[in-house]
Design a protein around this motif. Structure first.
Motif, PDB file in Angstrom:
ATOM      1  N   TYR B 276       0.857  -1.182   0.000  1.00 56.88           N
ATOM      2  CA  TYR B 276       0.000   0.000   0.000  1.00 56.88           C
ATOM      3  C   TYR B 276       0.893   1.232   0.000  1.00 56.88           C
ATOM      4  O   TYR B 276       1.774   1.354   0.838  1.00 56.88           O
ATOM      5  CB  TYR B 276      -0.874  -0.039   1.257  1.00 56.88           C
ATOM      6  N   ARG B 277       0.679   2.163  -0.939  1.00 56.02           N
ATOM      7  CA  ARG B 277       1.622   3.272  -1.077  1.00 56.02           C
ATOM      8  C   ARG B 277       1.142   4.580  -0.491  1.00 56.02           C
ATOM      9  O   ARG B 277       1.829   5.606  -0.600  1.00 56.02           O
ATOM     10  CB  ARG B 277       2.001   3.474  -2.540  1.00 56.02           C
ATOM     11  N   TRP B 278      -0.045   4.609   0.098  1.00 54.40           N
ATOM     12  CA  TRP B 278      -0.590   5.899   0.555  1.00 54.40           C
ATOM     13  C   TRP B 278      -0.563   6.051   2.077  1.00 54.40           C
ATOM     14  O   TRP B 278      -1.254   6.891   2.634  1.00 54.40           O
ATOM     15  CB  TRP B 278      -2.031   6.080   0.034  1.00 54.40           C
ATOM     16  N   HIS B 279       0.259   5.231   2.741  1.00 53.35           N
ATOM     17  CA  HIS B 279       0.331   5.350   4.202  1.00 53.35           C
ATOM     18  C   HIS B 279       0.941   6.702   4.597  1.00 53.35           C
ATOM     19  O   HIS B 279       0.390   7.417   5.419  1.00 53.35           O
ATOM     20  CB  HIS B 279       1.151   4.203   4.787  1.00 53.35           C
ATOM     21  N   ALA B 280       2.089   7.003   4.027  1.00 53.12           N
ATOM     22  CA  ALA B 280       2.782   8.253   4.365  1.00 53.12           C
ATOM     23  C   ALA B 280       3.205   8.950   3.091  1.00 53.12           C
ATOM     24  O   ALA B 280       3.325   8.326   2.043  1.00 53.12           O
ATOM     25  CB  ALA B 280       4.000   7.965   5.238  1.00 53.12           C
ATOM     26  N   GLY B 281       3.430  10.243   3.198  1.00 54.04           N
ATOM     27  CA  GLY B 281       3.906  11.005   2.054  1.00 54.04           C
ATOM     28  C   GLY B 281       2.756  11.707   1.342  1.00 54.04           C
ATOM     29  O   GLY B 281       1.631  11.222   1.323  1.00 54.04           O
ATOM     30  N   ALA B 282       3.067  12.850   0.767  1.00 53.11           N
ATOM     31  CA  ALA B 282       2.050  13.606   0.030  1.00 53.11           C
ATOM     32  C   ALA B 282       1.913  13.049  -1.387  1.00 53.11           C
ATOM     33  O   ALA B 282       2.876  12.538  -1.947  1.00 53.11           O
ATOM     34  CB  ALA B 282       2.452  15.077  -0.026  1.00 53.11           C
ATOM     35  N   PRO B 283       0.703  13.122  -1.961  1.00 50.47           N
ATOM     36  CA  PRO B 283       0.536  12.665  -3.344  1.00 50.47           C
ATOM     37  C   PRO B 283       1.213  13.636  -4.323  1.00 50.47           C
ATOM     38  O   PRO B 283       1.348  14.820  -4.037  1.00 50.47           O
ATOM     39  CB  PRO B 283      -0.989  12.700  -3.536  1.00 50.47           C
ATOM     40  N   ASP B 284       1.624  13.099  -5.474  1.00 52.69           N
ATOM     41  CA  ASP B 284       2.152  13.992  -6.508  1.00 52.69           C
ATOM     42  C   ASP B 284       0.997  14.839  -7.061  1.00 52.69           C
ATOM     43  O   ASP B 284      -0.174  14.614  -6.724  1.00 52.69           O
ATOM     44  CB  ASP B 284       2.846  13.186  -7.613  1.00 52.69           C
ATOM     45  N   ASP B 285       1.324  15.808  -7.901  1.00 49.87           N
ATOM     46  CA  ASP B 285       0.305  16.761  -8.357  1.00 49.87           C
ATOM     47  C   ASP B 285      -0.867  16.063  -9.040  1.00 49.87           C
ATOM     48  O   ASP B 285      -2.035  16.389  -8.784  1.00 49.87           O
ATOM     49  CB  ASP B 285       0.924  17.791  -9.324  1.00 49.87           C
ATOM     50  N   GLU B 286      -0.544  15.098  -9.888  1.00 47.32           N
ATOM     51  CA  GLU B 286      -1.614  14.438 -10.630  1.00 47.32           C
ATOM     52  C   GLU B 286      -2.556  13.673  -9.692  1.00 47.32           C
ATOM     53  O   GLU B 286      -3.782  13.767  -9.796  1.00 47.32           O
ATOM     54  CB  GLU B 286      -0.986  13.496 -11.666  1.00 47.32           C
ATOM     55  N   SER B 287      -1.962  12.930  -8.778  1.00 44.67           N
ATOM     56  CA  SER B 287      -2.791  12.178  -7.830  1.00 44.67           C
ATOM     57  C   SER B 287      -3.589  13.139  -6.948  1.00 44.67           C
ATOM     58  O   SER B 287      -4.750  12.892  -6.621  1.00 44.67           O
ATOM     59  CB  SER B 287      -1.921  11.289  -6.935  1.00 44.67           C
ATOM     60  N   TYR B 288      -2.929  14.209  -6.574  1.00 42.15           N
ATOM     61  CA  TYR B 288      -3.625  15.202  -5.752  1.00 42.15           C
ATOM     62  C   TYR B 288      -4.858  15.726  -6.477  1.00 42.15           C
ATOM     63  O   TYR B 288      -5.958  15.777  -5.914  1.00 42.15           O
ATOM     64  CB  TYR B 288      -2.684  16.351  -5.392  1.00 42.15           C
ATOM     65  N   GLU B 289      -4.673  16.138  -7.751  1.00 44.29           N
ATOM     66  CA  GLU B 289      -5.797  16.713  -8.512  1.00 44.29           C
ATOM     67  C   GLU B 289      -6.937  15.707  -8.611  1.00 44.29           C
ATOM     68  O   GLU B 289      -8.115  16.043  -8.480  1.00 44.29           O
ATOM     69  CB  GLU B 289      -5.339  17.113  -9.929  1.00 44.29           C
ATOM     70  N   ARG B 290      -6.544  14.455  -8.827  1.00 41.26           N
ATOM     71  CA  ARG B 290      -7.575  13.418  -8.989  1.00 41.26           C
ATOM     72  C   ARG B 290      -8.349  13.238  -7.680  1.00 41.26           C
ATOM     73  O   ARG B 290      -9.584  13.176  -7.674  1.00 41.26           O
ATOM     74  CB  ARG B 290      -6.881  12.108  -9.397  1.00 41.26           C
ATOM     75  N   ALA B 291      -7.606  13.159  -6.592  1.00 42.29           N
ATOM     76  CA  ALA B 291      -8.248  12.971  -5.282  1.00 42.29           C
ATOM     77  C   ALA B 291      -9.136  14.167  -4.947  1.00 42.29           C
ATOM     78  O   ALA B 291     -10.284  14.014  -4.501  1.00 42.29           O
ATOM     79  CB  ALA B 291      -7.174  12.787  -4.200  1.00 42.29           C
ATOM     80  N   PHE B 292      -8.591  15.339  -5.185  1.00 37.79           N
ATOM     81  CA  PHE B 292      -9.325  16.570  -4.897  1.00 37.79           C
ATOM     82  C   PHE B 292     -10.629  16.600  -5.695  1.00 37.79           C
ATOM     83  O   PHE B 292     -11.711  16.881  -5.161  1.00 37.79           O
ATOM     84  CB  PHE B 292      -8.436  17.772  -5.249  1.00 37.79           C
ATOM     85  N   GLY B 293     -10.520  16.272  -6.985  1.00 35.60           N
ATOM     86  CA  GLY B 293     -11.703  16.262  -7.850  1.00 35.60           C
ATOM     87  C   GLY B 293     -12.766  15.288  -7.370  1.00 35.60           C
ATOM     88  O   GLY B 293     -13.962  15.613  -7.301  1.00 35.60           O
ATOM     89  N   GLU B 294     -12.334  14.107  -6.988  1.00 32.14           N
ATOM     90  CA  GLU B 294     -13.296  13.104  -6.483  1.00 32.14           C
ATOM     91  C   GLU B 294     -14.024  13.618  -5.243  1.00 32.14           C
ATOM     92  O   GLU B 294     -15.238  13.478  -5.109  1.00 32.14           O
ATOM     93  CB  GLU B 294     -12.564  11.813  -6.097  1.00 32.14           C
ATOM     94  N   LEU B 295     -13.252  14.204  -4.349  1.00 29.92           N
ATOM     95  CA  LEU B 295     -13.861  14.659  -3.089  1.00 29.92           C
ATOM     96  C   LEU B 295     -14.811  15.824  -3.331  1.00 29.92           C
ATOM     97  O   LEU B 295     -15.913  15.862  -2.774  1.00 29.92           O
ATOM     98  CB  LEU B 295     -12.761  15.045  -2.078  1.00 29.92           C
ATOM     99  N   VAL B 296     -14.398  16.764  -4.154  1.00 33.31           N
ATOM    100  CA  VAL B 296     -15.264  17.904  -4.460  1.00 33.31           C
ATOM    101  C   VAL B 296     -16.574  17.410  -5.081  1.00 33.31           C
ATOM    102  O   VAL B 296     -17.667  17.866  -4.714  1.00 33.31           O
ATOM    103  CB  VAL B 296     -14.548  18.898  -5.394  1.00 33.31           C
TER     104      VAL B 296
END
Lengths: 646, 646
Positions: B276-296
């Motif tokens: 599992y790669r999302w335990h620690a560390g910030a997402p890169d820009d692309e992953s961030y945008e995708r996550a942000f979009g889903e949540l919004v």
């Protein structure tokens, strides 16, 4: 002391070689070991009889019958491995190892003596497979050994004995889950389930609930049987051989003190008004004679019923020297302390705690099943609603204290220094990082008494807490100073306080002023040639002895009692040492991380010479241990004289 | 970096004030907090998202609905108390506290920055009830708080969140049994039961078996429910109110990464080939945008279905400064490290361990669920039969290693220094006392990275092990030196070795000879005015920077790379320092108990000035933390210049 006799190895050989019924033979051998354990403890003047007697039938069954270790030898890679995690039952194990010829007679008679047998298991002793004595590590160590055997394709079962009170330590559950995960079928744990811990029933301290369910919930196969019945033990171990996918636990129902009527816990608890008095300490002469007589009688009966000749004993005395103690110094052990109460700093601690409890309603006391050793029983009786018994679980105790301290209470946390400062170290860090205030009472700090051995001697605790920003570490040298420092800790200190306390009697009365000033010590003795800083009743006695001896050699040694181990008043210190070429420090601690290092940090331009406990602390009488480390007054006088003239 | 927007407090106020259905409102608020947690972590460049998202519905239910804390205020004695024992889910908690007006916007946007919000919970932050981040202490602390409430007659329930991997720590079971013994009905534990630990399923690391049975075996009332369903959570807490004779546990079944499709663990594990790669560390820009979009999008849907207006976001930027990093220094976190692999000492450690594994069949590696941070995954893959995963149970790991070491194996034990040297300290003492040999790899030693905060920064480990007679402590400054020291530890050392390792990238390449000599360092830079000893890649970089700056001021500072922290070659040392009036030491450690104290013990006649991490380690970026402690090159140059001329 009364004349001591023991059962010679030849008698064990005779019984073992007989054709007697196996179960009867094991019961007989167990009683014979009980007798020799009793003799060894009586001779040592201390040791744990209750637990040795409780576990003796299991140990005898394992070593004389079930395990192949004595046949293969204790160095054989395929041998079965047995050790006790609780460790304080080691007098019984020593007796069995003596019977098997692994430990010679001379060593059995030097229990808790320098060069003899350690007060808790140590691998330097033949037949001892693991160091223990600090509780709760055995299952983990056993699973390591079992893993190594399987990995290396070696034969042999690993059997670990634990106490039941010991199962309060959280590490046990780490070991259980890991052994289950690894499916270590070559690992067996036997719980000496006498339902009693040091001096009270486990259910009164912290209950284990349905112990079998705990083991099952952690993935173990579990059996229960009468731990004094060789036939039942044989049956349980036979059934374990069919279990090949998981480790096995045997909950062996036992009686603490088994085999000596008045030490058996149902009777002893009733006689003691609810507390058990035979956990630690040697029996007095009368009790010894009675116990000895009972055992000899039953051994005689057992021999007779097996058709064997009667018992031959031999005198336990010999060329051997008698234990030598420091002035006024009995060994640790509940039974022997009350005679010289005024000379124990820890008694002053216990008294003052009760007094402070009356004055400060927010003061609460936490204990980890050492209430009588730590002298907090009086507080428990006076303020039961402010006493938290945490069981043998130092980490939980400290973190619980952290919770209390954030919610308007002032916790005073008690355990032996070796356990509290070390095992709960990260919990103390965490608590201190919250900026709350907790008082840590580090009992049994320092080298003496040295009989229990290195699991109990604490020579690192100052180093373990010294790098915390907000923990003042102090050690009083007299009852008055103990009261003053504890009161200061409760009423004035604005940070955490760790108060180191000697557990034994003070070898001499040291007069100290009633008022204390943080960072400043007291000049006990003037002297213009050199200056020695020391702390605690044991080392200050040696420091003063050294000064007295040096005076006779024309060297005037000043001695400073310095209770502040990491908080120094710089200008006071500069004044005190200004005229000396050399500053000497006597540590009741490793030379690393103690008062000497703190003085060096302050005295950048003045050399500091430190005498501390180098290497592992010696096990023996107080006098033996001090001499072994060259920290007795005479050795110190010599060292200082040669350094001074050098 | 991408433009960041967050949900302002006014939007939370609007939703909370609405008459919307309670369960729907909690689900909505949880998603809104998810979004702000994502923004905070992205802005910080590090943090734990998987766990924050997993626990978010429970946290939202508790803080917005169930508990009275926000109504009474975080200082009210009768308030409900909530905190998380695992602590790394704190970005989600911060988001909820921001929504409640407890944490201001400026601080939310300064996660892991000096003066902002600590990377793990710290009571200096409003709304944080307990310091955590080192695992397994929360139940004990919670039971302390619950006990205090009952004792003081105060109202309020105490609710402690734990991870499930965290329940491998033995201390939890100490806390469970003690809380049951005390019948603390005002204590509730919620287990965030996502069945995943840092990057693997709990069952693959060390299984918890039937977790509910564990709680029951320890005397607790247990319920299980869907931890993402507000209605189910409400039902469970309602049922707890009827339990008045014992503490209650809620096993909340959750999904790690819940709410962001590709972070949810069933998908993420499959995509990550079992890790599992999302335990620690910030997402890169692309992953961030995708996550942000889903949540919004989902927040929009939820608002719509509750009949509320659509979401208003605001820019997260402002007057705020951007994180400043040391040259080449990303934050700790699995995702960001691979780009500069050659500059991590810990990578050299992992590589060399595999090489040594090929050459030495008796070498075994132990891990406590930090295999990727500690770079032992390559060893695990190469030699699975010689890799022991112990789970989050450092004490068991060390005692198991003790068992291995007595049976023909050479264990290399891995964890973060802050956990290994501290929590397992007594177990290390016990192992060392057996005279066997174990290598302790103390990862993440020192001040940097400083983002995770004081639970993870290790500035005491040298002091914690320094008083052990047979543990050599070393810290390499370069990949080559790391390989050489590890090889020496495996092949030549005759005692235990503790090897401190920086977890982050080396800010500069430091050239060191391949051959090492025990007790001797390397003069990196000559200089006749003063001499500075330092160790590790971070502090040697600052030392060299200081020397460069001093050179411009006409002061020639010699710099010595000294990897041996407690083993000194006295004659080499005397030679090296003989011409200097003053010896300076730069510690990646507290000034107490580090290299400086060791030098002072050796250099009795020469003053030693130590620059170390005073007080509690600062949380922030590397540059912020170094400056806060005046240990950056410029501050050092100033200090040394003034001392040198003084």
């Amino acid at each position: 002391m009364t004349q001591l006799s023991l059962i010679p190895k030849s008698e064990f050989d005779r019984v073992r070689a007989s054709n007697a019924d196996g179960d009867g033979r094991v019961a007989l051998l167990a009683d014979m070991c009980r007798l020799n354990a009793l003799v060894a403890v009586k001779r040592a003047g201390s040791g744990h009889l209750g637990s040795s007697l409780s576990a003796m039938d299991v140990v005898a069954f394992l070593l004389f019958e079930e395990l192949d270790t004595s046949r293969l030898g204790w160095d054989h890679p395929d041998r079965d491995v047995y050790f006790s995690s609780k460790g304080h039952d080691v007098p019984g194990l020593y007796a069995a190892l003596f019977a098997l010829g692994v430990i010679p007679r001379e060593r059995l008679l030097r229990l808790r003596r320098l060069g003899g047998l350690d007060g808790h298991p140590d691998v330097s002793v033949p037949g001892i497979e693991a160091n223990s004595g600090s509780l709760g590590m055995g299952i983990s160590k056993g699973r390591g050994i079992a893993w190594a055997k399987r990995h290396l394709g070696r034969g042999g079962q690993v059997v670990v004995m634990t106490g039941d009170g010991e199962l309060q330590e959280g590490q046990n559950y780490e070991g259980l889950q890991a052994a289950a995960q690894e499916r270590l079928a070559n690992l067996t744990v036997v719980v000496d389930r006498n339902e009693l811990q040091s001096d009270k029933p486990t259910d009164e301290i912290v209950s284990l609930g349905e112990l079998e369910e705990r083991f099952r919930a952690f993935g173990w196969h579990v059996e229960t049987c009468d731990g004094h019945d060789p036939r039942a033990l044989r049956g349980a171990f036979a059934s374990f051989r069919a279990v090949n996918d998981r480790p096995q636990a045997l909950v062996a129902r036992t009686i603490k003190g088994k085999g000596v009527s008045f030490m058996e816990h149902p009777i002893a608890l009733a006689e003691g008004g609810g507390t058990y008095r035979w956990h630690a300490g040697a029996p007095d002469d009368e009790s010894y004679e009675r116990a000895f007589g009972e055992l000899v009688a039953r051994i005689g009966e057992r021999l007779g019923s097996l058709g064997l000749d009667s018992l031959a004993l031999e005198l336990a005395d010999g060329a051997d020297d008698r234990p030598e103690t420091l002035e006024g110094e009995p060994e640790s052990g509940a039974g022997t302390r009350s005679q010289v109460t005024h000379d124990y700093v820890v008694n002053a601690y216990g008294d003052e705690l009760v007094r402070l409890g009356a004055e400060h309603e927010h003061l609460v006391v936490l204990d980890a099943d050492l209430a009588s050793d730590c002298r907090v029983r009086a507080f428990e009786l006076a303020y039961p609603e402010r006493f938290l018994e945490c069981g043998i679980a130092e980490q939980d105790m400290v973190s619980a204290a952290a919770g209390l301290a954030r919610h308007a209470l002032l916790p005073v946390v008690n355990s032996f220094a070796s356990f509290l400062a070390s095992r709960a170290n990260e919990q103390i860090y965490n608590q201190a990082s919250e900026g709350s205030k907790v008082i840590y009472a580090l009992h049994y700090a320092g080298l003496i008494p040295a009989g229990p051995g290195k699991s109990h001697q604490s020579l690192r605790d100052v180093s373990l807490l010294g790098a915390l920003p907000n923990v003042a570490i102090v050690q009083p040298a007299s009852p008055d100073e103990t009261r003053a420092l504890l009161r200061w800790a409760v009423e004035e200190a604005t940070e955490n306080v760790a108060i180191r306390l000697a557990i034994g009697p003070s070898p001499r009365r040291i007069e100290l002023p009633e008022a204390i000033t943080p960072g400043r010590g007291t000049i006990l003795r003037a002297g213009e040639d050199a200056i020695l800083f020391a702390y605690g009743p044991v080392m200050l006695n040696e420091a003063l002895t050294a000064a007295e001896q040096l005076e006779r050699r024309g060297v005037e040694l000043a001695v400073v009692a310095m209770p502040w181990l990491n908080r120094l008043d710089g200008s006071w210190l500069a004044d005190v040492v200004s005229t000396y070429r050399h500053v000497f420090v006597l540590e009741d601690h490793s030379p690393v991380g103690g008062l000497g290092d703190a003085l060096r940090r302050e005295l950048e331009d003045q050399p500091v010479t430190v005498y501390g406990v180098e290497g592992w602390p010696a096990c023996g009488t107080p006098a033996e241990a001090l001499r072994a480390h060259r920290l007795d007054g005479s050795s110190l006088a010599e060292s200082i004289a040669s350094r001074h003239s050098g």
